[in-house]
Design an enzyme around this catalytic site. Structure first.
Site: not given
Ligand code: PLP
Length: 382
Positions: A49, A101, A173, A198
């Site tokens: 961890r 998001y 983000d 993504k």
């Molecule tokens: C998908 C996404 C998230 C969340 O990510 P997960 O891997 O699904 O937890 C956060 N910010 C953006 C811009 C996203 O497209």
């Protein structure tokens, strides 16, 4: 290493081969614990961890690629964002872009609100709104650019400046651009988070999150949460993410090229009411975006006249996957109203331009000509 170009650093991201065997990738250390030769003085690895060599290779890689001092890999993008939020305290206040998001909006307005972390949502494209929302309790500004799904542009350098003028942290983000196209830490930001699910993973085959911090002290705080709360990325998925990273630049450049073509093509279609794409002429904030990022990215949103037309389009397309997510090698067509923004109240959605006619296309690696042909037949029937 940092003297090399970005595409070179993707292939040689700090730890590019196994130090024990010379293997061409860091092996998947599928372990929970590590033998200690001296129980009074633990070795570099003790419990997985805390640290795992496969995860560590990914953390070193993303720190280098974003230009930060330290990187962290989490079980999902939301785990990365939530773990960064846990470095704040009850009574603290955040100024957050209203186009954040959907999952981030949800966790801030439910879990963290219950814990006494207050949030004011603002249109972060308007810097006066950002400044006006700052209170004596504000600790950070958290924005996303381009935003999801209408790809609104926020000036990164200007927000970093506002944050630092007020002694605040600047958080973003960077999922939609990835470090291949935009590196916020180089523009003065303190923290970058990613859904590596993504573009970074890139193959729609894993869920992963990353965070990178510029400052070592903040790095210690995030590290404390990562180790204590434990929302870590496992070794298998760390390895897959490392594998995805290697082709990030070539994938995204090709996907971006197709996305720009498709955005232009959509704009000329009579069925399409509005096209959102950051480098499209006339897109609000285009100049700011092209100053801080190298290209419009691979996500195009567009609006049809009605909800039923949008639903029909999604039923008629043959090539794109229809569903949640983006950034894969396959094109993905999403319906923000029922998917990414389902967690947001309808009134809030409407205020952000997320209408029933709006769809979001993440452009994949299929031939652009084939994608256009497919969109053409689907629009004709929508
Ligand atoms: C998908 C996404 C998230 C969340 O990510 P997960 O891997 O699904 O937890 C956060 N910010 C953006 C811009 C996203 O497209």
């Amino acid at each position: 290493m940092s003297k090399h170009d970005f595409s070179t650093r993707l292939i040689h991201p700090g730890r590019d081969r196994d130090p024990y065997t010379g293997a061409s990738s860091i092996p998947i250390y599928q372990v929970s614990t590590f033998h200690q030769n001296d129980p009074e003085h633990l070795g570099r690895y003790d419990y997985a961890r805390s640290d795992n060599p496969t995860r560590e290779a990914l953390e070193i890689a993303i720190a280098g690629l974003e230009g930060g001092s330290r990187g962290f890999a989490f079980a999902s993008g939301m785990a990365a964002t939530a773990s960064v939020m846990m470095t704040f305290q009850t009574g603290d206040h955040l100024v957050v872009g209203e186009d954040i998001y959907g999952g981030t909006y949800r966790i801030l307005t439910t879990v963290f609100q219950r814990w006494g972390l207050a949030t004011t949502f603002v249109d972060s494209t308007d810097l006066d709104q950002v400044r006006a929302a700052i209170t004596p309790k504000t600790k950070a500004i958290f924005i996303e650019t381009p935003s999801n799904p209408t790809l609104k542009i926020t000036d990164l350098a200007a927000v970093a400046q506002i944050a630092h003028d007020h002694g605040l942290l600047a958080l973003t983000d960077n999922t939609f651009m990835s470090p291949a196209l935009q590196r916020p830490l180089e523009l003065g930001f303190d923290v970058v988070v990613h859904s590596a699910t993504k573009f970074i993973g890139g193959h729609s085959d894993l869920i992963a999150g990353l965070a990178v911090v510029k400052d070592a002290e903040l790095g210690r705080r995030v590290r404390h949460v990562q180790n204590a709360f434990g929302a870590i990325l496992g070794p298998q998925d760390s390895w897959l993410t490392l594998r995805g990273l290697k082709t990030l630049d070539v994938r995204l450049r090709r996907q971006q090229e197709s996305a720009a073509l498709i955005a232009d093509w959509l704009q000329a279609r009579k069925e399409v009411k509005k096209v959102y794409y950051p480098s499209l002429s006339g897109h609000p904030g285009r100049e700011v975006h092209l100053r801080q990022a190298s290209g419009g990215g691979a996500v195009v949103s567009f609006e049809l006249e009605t909800g039923p037309q949008a639903v029909n389009l999604m039923k008629q397309v043959k090539l794109p996957l229809v569903g949640v997510s983006l950034g894969g090698v396959e094109s993905i067509l999403s319906y923000p109203a029922t998917m990414s923004h389902a967690a947001m109240p309808e009134k809030e959605r409407a205020a952000r331009g997320i209408t029933a006619g709006l769809v979001r296309l993440s452009v994949g690696l299929e031939s652009a000509a084939d994608l256009l042909q497919d969109l053409d037949q689907a629009l004709a029937q929508a």
